[in-house]
Design a protein around this motif. Structure first.
Motif, mmCIF file in Angstrom:
data_model
loop_
_atom_site.group_PDB
_atom_site.id
_atom_site.type_symbol
_atom_site.label_atom_id
_atom_site.label_comp_id
_atom_site.label_asym_id
_atom_site.label_seq_id
_atom_site.Cartn_x
_atom_site.Cartn_y
_atom_site.Cartn_z
ATOM 1 N N VAL A 33 26.901 39.407 50.294
ATOM 2 C CA VAL A 33 25.560 39.222 49.741
ATOM 3 C C VAL A 33 25.646 38.978 48.235
ATOM 4 O O VAL A 33 24.985 38.077 47.704
ATOM 5 C CB VAL A 33 24.680 40.450 50.046
ATOM 6 C CG1 VAL A 33 23.365 40.374 49.253
ATOM 7 C CG2 VAL A 33 24.384 40.531 51.538
ATOM 8 N N PHE A 34 26.492 39.758 47.536
ATOM 9 C CA PHE A 34 26.602 39.546 46.095
ATOM 10 C C PHE A 34 27.174 38.166 45.789
ATOM 11 O O PHE A 34 26.722 37.493 44.858
ATOM 12 C CB PHE A 34 27.467 40.624 45.437
ATOM 13 C CG PHE A 34 27.676 40.354 43.977
ATOM 14 C CD1 PHE A 34 26.619 40.449 43.084
ATOM 15 C CD2 PHE A 34 28.912 39.942 43.492
ATOM 16 C CE1 PHE A 34 26.792 40.168 41.738
ATOM 17 C CE2 PHE A 34 29.088 39.654 42.153
ATOM 18 C CZ PHE A 34 28.023 39.767 41.275
ATOM 19 N N TRP A 35 28.182 37.739 46.570
ATOM 20 C CA TRP A 35 28.747 36.404 46.337
ATOM 21 C C TRP A 35 27.669 35.329 46.517
ATOM 22 O O TRP A 35 27.598 34.374 45.739
ATOM 23 C CB TRP A 35 29.914 36.150 47.295
ATOM 24 C CG TRP A 35 30.564 34.823 47.080
ATOM 25 C CD1 TRP A 35 31.520 34.506 46.168
ATOM 26 C CD2 TRP A 35 30.280 33.608 47.781
ATOM 27 N NE1 TRP A 35 31.863 33.182 46.252
ATOM 28 C CE2 TRP A 35 31.118 32.595 47.232
ATOM 29 C CE3 TRP A 35 29.410 33.278 48.818
ATOM 30 C CZ2 TRP A 35 31.099 31.288 47.696
ATOM 31 C CZ3 TRP A 35 29.395 31.956 49.270
ATOM 32 C CH2 TRP A 35 30.225 30.983 48.709
ATOM 33 N N ALA A 43 30.433 45.084 41.486
ATOM 34 C CA ALA A 43 29.392 44.983 42.512
ATOM 35 C C ALA A 43 29.719 45.853 43.716
ATOM 36 O O ALA A 43 28.853 46.567 44.246
ATOM 37 C CB ALA A 43 29.236 43.525 42.945
ATOM 38 N N GLU A 44 30.987 45.818 44.141
ATOM 39 C CA GLU A 44 31.381 46.610 45.296
ATOM 40 C C GLU A 44 31.323 48.106 44.982
ATOM 41 O O GLU A 44 30.878 48.914 45.810
ATOM 42 C CB GLU A 44 32.772 46.204 45.757
ATOM 43 C CG GLU A 44 33.142 46.728 47.124
ATOM 44 C CD GLU A 44 34.256 45.937 47.789
ATOM 45 O OE1 GLU A 44 34.819 46.432 48.772
ATOM 46 O OE2 GLU A 44 34.555 44.807 47.324
ATOM 47 N N ALA A 45 31.741 48.494 43.771
ATOM 48 C CA ALA A 45 31.700 49.902 43.391
ATOM 49 C C ALA A 45 30.269 50.431 43.318
ATOM 50 O O ALA A 45 30.015 51.620 43.552
ATOM 51 C CB ALA A 45 32.398 50.095 42.049
ATOM 52 N N LEU A 46 29.321 49.557 43.009
ATOM 53 C CA LEU A 46 27.915 49.941 42.949
ATOM 54 C C LEU A 46 27.241 49.941 44.312
ATOM 55 O O LEU A 46 26.060 50.301 44.418
ATOM 56 C CB LEU A 46 27.163 49.006 41.991
ATOM 57 C CG LEU A 46 27.532 49.139 40.508
ATOM 58 C CD1 LEU A 46 26.881 48.033 39.699
ATOM 59 C CD2 LEU A 46 27.136 50.508 39.967
ATOM 60 N N ILE A 79 44.836 39.452 39.513
ATOM 61 C CA ILE A 79 44.424 40.230 38.341
ATOM 62 C C ILE A 79 43.366 41.251 38.715
ATOM 63 O O ILE A 79 43.181 42.245 38.000
ATOM 64 C CB ILE A 79 43.924 39.344 37.179
ATOM 65 C CG1 ILE A 79 42.707 38.516 37.582
ATOM 66 C CG2 ILE A 79 45.042 38.471 36.649
ATOM 67 C CD1 ILE A 79 42.019 37.836 36.410
ATOM 68 N N VAL A 80 42.687 41.042 39.830
ATOM 69 C CA VAL A 80 41.695 42.015 40.296
ATOM 70 C C VAL A 80 42.332 43.391 40.488
ATOM 71 O O VAL A 80 41.672 44.432 40.338
ATOM 72 C CB VAL A 80 41.037 41.489 41.597
ATOM 73 C CG1 VAL A 80 41.981 41.555 42.765
ATOM 74 C CG2 VAL A 80 39.746 42.226 41.905
ATOM 75 N N LYS A 81 43.623 43.406 40.782
ATOM 76 C CA LYS A 81 44.350 44.663 40.959
ATOM 77 C C LYS A 81 44.369 45.489 39.683
ATOM 78 O O LYS A 81 44.421 46.733 39.727
ATOM 79 C CB LYS A 81 45.780 44.338 41.415
ATOM 80 C CG LYS A 81 46.733 45.518 41.553
ATOM 81 C CD LYS A 81 48.102 45.010 41.996
ATOM 82 C CE LYS A 81 49.116 46.130 42.075
ATOM 83 N NZ LYS A 81 49.393 46.690 40.730
ATOM 84 N N ASN A 82 44.309 44.836 38.531
ATOM 85 C CA ASN A 82 44.372 45.546 37.256
ATOM 86 C C ASN A 82 43.114 46.350 36.954
ATOM 87 O O ASN A 82 43.102 47.145 36.015
ATOM 88 C CB ASN A 82 44.582 44.552 36.110
ATOM 89 C CG ASN A 82 45.876 43.775 36.226
ATOM 90 O OD1 ASN A 82 46.774 44.169 36.946
ATOM 91 N ND2 ASN A 82 45.964 42.666 35.505
ATOM 92 N N LEU A 83 42.048 46.141 37.716
ATOM 93 C CA LEU A 83 40.750 46.695 37.369
ATOM 94 C C LEU A 83 40.491 48.073 37.958
ATOM 95 O O LEU A 83 39.564 48.765 37.518
ATOM 96 C CB LEU A 83 39.641 45.731 37.815
ATOM 97 C CG LEU A 83 39.775 44.299 37.285
ATOM 98 C CD1 LEU A 83 38.658 43.428 37.831
ATOM 99 C CD2 LEU A 83 39.798 44.279 35.769
#
Length: 314
Positions: A201-203, A192-195, A288-292
């Motif tokens: 707002v997305f949350w 969502a952030e990359a887009l 784990i978000v770091k892995n993305l």
């Protein structure tokens, strides 16, 4: 007023015992960690120097320990729970352990004429502090009312899952679902952030849509969105990665023994293994978000320099 013996005064056991004391009960605790003992003592727990000392005249004996091996060690031997328990005591284990350990403690207790209930919990450190944990009970039906009474000051909900071992079976399945949900929150938040979507707002959109989950509501891995997220505190652990890896491993072991395929749980394990290999097993599992991202540079995460603990050259 009841007298409790409590073995394991860590991040969960400490606040749980504080709630028992606040409800007017006597709690005697034992832990190998001096810091955990000191913190529990501040909450009114009487610290004992041995398991036997903690169990003296106890009505209920709780264990809250990191792994099955620890549960084995405190139950067995001349200084352990079995050697010092009486038939009047109710033994309860609230640790998250493997099915085999729970069955072993059930069988060993029954062989000695003792009463045991597996009573794992869900709700994390915040639920332990607030006294709103969900307890899942496994054991003989005639023990359930008594167990529920001892648990009441610490719980928001107590559910009888079934016979011996069914409490821990429910906990293993539930935690597996949690970590799969966490993967969804991690991937959704970063895409969502990359887009170009505004993170808050997305949350809010996910919170009223089909992407909503407990992990999304409580552990959302983006800083500044929800107060309970570890992302607000450089991913200091609310639930350690190495413990999350342990819990997913328990589910995968159960899947192997029952013939159930668990591909999503396998992927969660890979995420946790990747962090552990980087020396981040003590950080929050939501990292784990770091892995993305290719460079691992997620907002809220600021690793220490590799040479932070080394003296400057020259």
């Amino acid at each position: 007023m009841s007298t409790y013996a409590w073995i394991g005064l860590g991040n969960m056991g400490g606040p749980m015992t504080a709630n028992l004391v606040a409800a007017g009960h006597q709690v005697r605790g034992y832990d190998l960690d001096e810091g955990a003992c000191a913190a529990a003592a501040e909450g009114g727990v009487q610290i004992s120097g041995s398991i036997a000392g903690a169990m003296e005249h106890a009505d209920a004996v709780f264990t809250m320990l990191p792994k099955g091996a620890h549960v084995h060690s405190v139950y067995e031997g001349e200084a352990g729970i079995w050697a010092n328990a009486t038939k009047d005591m109710l033994l309860l284990d609230s640790s998250t352990v493997d099915i085999e350990t729970s069955r072993y403690i059930h069988a060993g207790s029954a062989q000695r004429g003792l009463h045991f209930v597996d009573a794992p919990v869900s709700g994390g450190i915040s639920g332990a502090a607030a006294g709103t944990l969900a307890f899942m009970l496994g054991g003989e039906p005639e023990l359930m009312d008594r167990a529920s009474g001892f648990i009441a000051p610490m719980s928001g909900k107590t559910i009888v899952a079934g016979g011996p071992g069914m409490g821990i079976a429910a906990k293993i399945c539930n935690n597996m679902m949690l970590f799969i949900d966490l993967m969804a929150s991690a991937e959704g938040s970063q895409l969502a952030e990359a887009l170009g979507l505004d993170p808050e707002v997305f949350w809010q959109i996910a919170s009223v849509s089909s992407g909503r989950s407990w992990a999304q509501q409580t552990w959302y891995p983006v800083p500044g969105i929800i107060d309970t997220a570890a992302a607000n505190n450089n991913f200091e652990a609310t639930f350690r990665t190495d413990l999350a890896r342990k819990d997913v491993g328990l589910a995968l072991d159960a899947g192997e023994s029952t013939g159930v395929r668990l591909p999503a749980a396998t992927l969660a394990r890979e995420h946790f293994d990747e962090l552990i290999e980087q020396g981040l097993g003590d950080k929050d599992c939501s990292l784990i978000v770091k892995n993305l991202l290719p460079d691992g540079a997620v907002r809220g995460w600021s690793p220490e320099p590799a040479n932070a603990n080394q003296p400057a050259a020259g």
